[in-house]
Design an enzyme around this catalytic site. Sequence first.
Site, PDB file in Angstrom:
ATOM      1  N   HIS A 108       0.874  -1.116  -0.122  1.00 35.78           N
ATOM      2  CA  HIS A 108       0.011   0.014   0.142  1.00 35.78           C
ATOM      3  C   HIS A 108       1.128   1.203   0.060  1.00 35.78           C
ATOM      4  O   HIS A 108       1.055   1.896   1.127  1.00 35.78           O
ATOM      5  CB  HIS A 108      -0.888  -0.016   1.167  1.00 35.78           C
ATOM      6  CG  HIS A 108      -2.029   1.002   1.266  1.00 35.78           C
ATOM      7  ND1 HIS A 108      -2.377   1.503   2.573  1.00 35.78           N
ATOM      8  CD2 HIS A 108      -2.737   1.686   0.391  1.00 35.78           C
ATOM      9  CE1 HIS A 108      -3.419   2.530   2.109  1.00 35.78           C
ATOM     10  NE2 HIS A 108      -3.510   2.424   1.052  1.00 35.78           N
TER      11      HIS A 108
ATOM     12  N   CYS B 103      -3.324   9.558   5.076  1.00 42.88           N
ATOM     13  CA  CYS B 103      -2.096  10.133   5.663  1.00 42.88           C
ATOM     14  C   CYS B 103      -1.388  10.648   4.897  1.00 42.88           C
ATOM     15  O   CYS B 103      -0.148  10.628   5.166  1.00 42.88           O
ATOM     16  CB  CYS B 103      -1.635   9.021   6.459  1.00 42.88           C
ATOM     17  SG  CYS B 103      -2.739   8.399   7.996  1.00 42.88           S
TER      18      CYS B 103
ATOM     19  N   ASN C 274      -0.749  13.163  -1.582  1.00 41.46           N
ATOM     20  CA  ASN C 274      -0.047  14.342  -1.500  1.00 41.46           C
ATOM     21  C   ASN C 274       1.266  14.101  -1.777  1.00 41.46           C
ATOM     22  O   ASN C 274       1.860  15.246  -2.742  1.00 41.46           O
ATOM     23  CB  ASN C 274      -0.399  15.033   0.066  1.00 41.46           C
ATOM     24  CG  ASN C 274      -1.803  15.696  -0.049  1.00 41.46           C
ATOM     25  OD1 ASN C 274      -1.825  16.860  -0.100  1.00 41.46           O
ATOM     26  ND2 ASN C 274      -2.825  14.818   0.308  1.00 41.46           N
TER      27      ASN C 274
HETATM   28  P1  GTP Z   1      -5.930   7.190   0.874  1.00 45.37           P
HETATM   29  O1  GTP Z   1      -6.582   7.416  -0.375  1.00 45.37           O
HETATM   30  O2  GTP Z   1      -7.128   7.076   1.899  1.00 45.37           O
HETATM   31  O3  GTP Z   1      -5.207   5.884   0.772  1.00 45.37           O
HETATM   32  O4  GTP Z   1      -5.245   8.297   1.312  1.00 45.37           O
HETATM   33  P2  GTP Z   1      -3.861   9.063   0.868  1.00 45.37           P
HETATM   34  O5  GTP Z   1      -2.864   8.310   2.063  1.00 45.37           O
HETATM   35  O6  GTP Z   1      -3.431   9.014  -0.339  1.00 45.37           O
HETATM   36  O7  GTP Z   1      -3.841  10.331   1.801  1.00 45.37           O
HETATM   37  P3  GTP Z   1      -3.938  12.034   1.190  1.00 45.37           P
HETATM   38  O8  GTP Z   1      -2.750  12.373   0.601  1.00 45.37           O
HETATM   39  O9  GTP Z   1      -5.174  12.079   0.289  1.00 45.37           O
HETATM   40  O10 GTP Z   1      -4.185  12.920   2.417  1.00 45.37           O
HETATM   41  C1  GTP Z   1      -5.058  12.703   3.094  1.00 45.37           C
HETATM   42  C2  GTP Z   1      -5.330  13.712   4.199  1.00 45.37           C
HETATM   43  O11 GTP Z   1      -4.026  14.182   4.841  1.00 45.37           O
HETATM   44  C3  GTP Z   1      -5.399  15.140   3.492  1.00 45.37           C
HETATM   45  O12 GTP Z   1      -6.554  15.940   4.162  1.00 45.37           O
HETATM   46  C4  GTP Z   1      -4.195  16.035   3.591  1.00 45.37           C
HETATM   47  O13 GTP Z   1      -4.367  17.403   3.387  1.00 45.37           O
HETATM   48  C5  GTP Z   1      -3.587  15.479   4.827  1.00 45.37           C
HETATM   49  N1  GTP Z   1      -1.943  15.591   4.674  1.00 45.37           N
HETATM   50  C6  GTP Z   1      -1.254  15.038   3.600  1.00 45.37           C
HETATM   51  N2  GTP Z   1      -0.131  15.240   3.741  1.00 45.37           N
HETATM   52  C7  GTP Z   1       0.095  15.939   4.834  1.00 45.37           C
HETATM   53  C8  GTP Z   1       1.082  16.652   5.545  1.00 45.37           C
HETATM   54  O14 GTP Z   1       2.224  16.590   5.042  1.00 45.37           O
HETATM   55  N3  GTP Z   1       0.709  17.522   6.814  1.00 45.37           N
HETATM   56  C9  GTP Z   1      -0.349  17.342   7.319  1.00 45.37           C
HETATM   57  N4  GTP Z   1      -0.772  18.289   8.406  1.00 45.37           N
HETATM   58  N5  GTP Z   1      -1.677  16.875   6.388  1.00 45.37           N
HETATM   59  C10 GTP Z   1      -1.365  16.289   5.329  1.00 45.37           C
HETATM   60  C1  SPV Z   2      -7.739   3.713   1.098  1.00 38.23           C
HETATM   61  O1  SPV Z   2      -8.640   3.716   2.107  1.00 38.23           O
HETATM   62  O2  SPV Z   2      -6.605   3.265   1.427  1.00 38.23           O
HETATM   63  C2  SPV Z   2      -8.082   4.172  -0.043  1.00 38.23           C
HETATM   64  C3  SPV Z   2      -9.608   4.387  -0.682  1.00 38.23           C
HETATM   65  O3  SPV Z   2      -7.004   4.306  -0.896  1.00 38.23           O
HETATM   66  S1  SPV Z   2     -10.126   2.949  -1.026  1.00 38.23           S
HETATM   67  O4  SPV Z   2     -10.127   2.599  -2.439  1.00 38.23           O
HETATM   68  O5  SPV Z   2     -11.478   2.983  -0.331  1.00 38.23           O
HETATM   69  O6  SPV Z   2      -9.621   1.776  -0.294  1.00 38.23           O
HETATM   70 MN    MN Z   3      -5.234   3.852   0.106  1.00 39.48          MN
END
Ligand code: GTP
Ligand code: SPV
Ligand code: MN
Length: 642
Positions: free
Chosen positions: A253, A276, A280
């Site tokens: 992941h 998390c 981003n």
């Molecule tokens: P999934 O798609 O669920 O797997 O999530 P992901 O790991 O791709 O998370 P994503 O990058 O979408 O970030 C999720 C949230 O974390 C968002 O609200 C971002 O704004 C916040 N976020 C990401 N990077 C940072 C960071 O460096 N600092 C803070 N404070 N928040 C962050």
């Molecule tokens: C996660 O939750 O880690 C995602 C979104 O990337 S989902 O496809 O719903 O698992």
């Molecule tokens: Mn994910």
Amino acid sequence: MTPQTTLSDAIESTIASLPAHMQDWVRREADLCKPDSVEIITGKADQIIRLENELEASGAYTRLDENVYGKRCFHARSDKNDVARVEERTVICTEDPVDAGPLNFWVDPEEMHGRLDKLFDGVMKGRTMYVVPFVTNPADSQFATAGVQLTDSANVVCNLYRMSNLHDGWRILEKQARFPRITHSYGTLSKEDRWITHFPKELYCRTINSDYGGNALGPKKIFGLRLVGIQALENAQKKSQPDEDVGIEVVEHMALFGIDYGDRRVHFGAAFPSMCGKTNIATGVAEGPMAKNKVFTLGDDIIGGATKKGDGRLYVNNIEAGMFGVTKGMSDFANKMLMEALRNPKPEVQDCEGGPIFTNQVLVDNNGSKRVWWSESGEDFPEGDGFTTWNWLGEEIDASAEEKDQKNARVTMPIRNVPNLDSDYNNNDGVPLDVALIGGRSSKLHPLISRARSWNEAVYHALCQFSEPTAAAVGQKPRYDPMANRPFIAFNISDYAQKWLDIPEKTPKPPAVFSVNWFRRDDDGNFIWDGFGANYRVLDAAVRQLERKDTWVETPIGLVPKPEHIDISGLKYTTTTEQLAEILVPDKEALKSEVANREGWLNELENGLETGSEGRGAPKKLPQAIWDEHEAFKNRVEEYCA
Ligand code: GTP
Ligand code: SPV
Ligand code: MN
């Protein structure tokens, strides 16, 4: 012999046009689900455009102004009880509960099939069953697998088309005798009868009563991460020496991106739990002292690959072709390249995969021009003359409303639109994984970055990666989340630990592993570290440490940089050396309780969860090396805190 069914001639003749080796299965599923019709998804855009139009006509999709995010861009609303993954209803059905392990819910396969047969019986009456091919990315790589998802959800089909290499599916399926099968129905969206089930031995998954991403998009978490993860485990276990070719060895992941260093590009995999920061970090822009180092995107959620013969490094790829991103917080500040992808879709992508599908944002109508708004976008809530706005529940609201966009509102989009896509994206051989980052949300304990002294220590820390809850899954609590993969490891966690411990044996030049944490908070709960674009400064420190330009200092949780190794000039939140120094080391109080907490956790992995173990698979002994590392950690903490 063709099984006896009561299917209509029209359905029979559609099924007869499928590759011979899948006809019996589709016939059996159609016989059980009883759809009014069966439609094969060809992979051609015109058919998807027709489905989009039908979804629009039914009111499920609202077409957005093409001047904002281009053509074929839609807004949808989910059911209010169907907004996230449901881990409590995610089940691994193996004969032996030990194969599912103590973290997964487990049901005997026969019993689960029996329950599901009742739920699927007649579930597609009045609906169409779509037969959807997919293939993990890149389609012609030796690691790709094609499969078929049956679904009654046109929304799922349109999402898969943007994310799952659907158009290559049939070409690959023709040549692949054994293919993974996923049957999905959104059913009644009943929360009580929602199930996401996996039958690894049959390469088969059945999921019902949800239309949400990870519950319903088969090639993503269900097949792509969980079932391919089992294949990778079995292949890696078979492998006896580094140059042996066993197929896919690693599925994680992880986001995947490169940072440019002029003469070379360093590739990072980032294992951060859901919500998390994977998307981003893969689509952000380096700033300040790192502004000259361009970031290149390869993937934002799942990687797969293997050790390259003769090279000794792990080569990996994004197994998906699109993104399913959290919109809350998406902005030019946080992930500019994703915003650019939304604003400037490529014409060839718009005509083929289509534009973004937004789910659960605020819908905005400005004198007939429709678009979406989400929180923390950097854009004020739209109001004034000519504006009407609806929250994710469909209620008309204004800026004062508490309920606006849903916390886990998402956007589905083809990755090909990302302007800084790495030139090796879609390269059949993948890219060498230089650095693996393991992270999570940790208010107090984890330093900004740390590196274990040895491979085994790194595996131990990764197994004990702590993270605070997010909205990506229903009802989460703070927990340990091994390699950010806890909800997706479909086999025994002890085997996963052993698999990681064995990596250097099978991969002579494994990635360097660093732990990172962008989420340290002060006593008032405010983030101390700037995060986002500033994170690349931390990754630069990792690269310097790897190249032995900087010497890091010892803490019980690993080596950490000195404050002078990270440039904080121009940052907004981390403005003093004292602040930086604080987040570069583990908090002592948190560290003291961590020893006992980890001991409890490892005992749970070995003996079963202390609470909530009911309905789960069975544990088995953890590798001794993990306990040895724990003992060493305990001793280091005692000394450090004395
Ligand atoms: P999934 O798609 O669920 O797997 O999530 P992901 O790991 O791709 O998370 P994503 O990058 O979408 O970030 C999720 C949230 O974390 C968002 O609200 C971002 O704004 C916040 N976020 C990401 N990077 C940072 C960071 O460096 N600092 C803070 N404070 N928040 C962050
Ligand atoms: C996660 O939750 O880690 C995602 C979104 O990337 S989902 O496809 O719903 O698992
Ligand atoms: Mn994910």
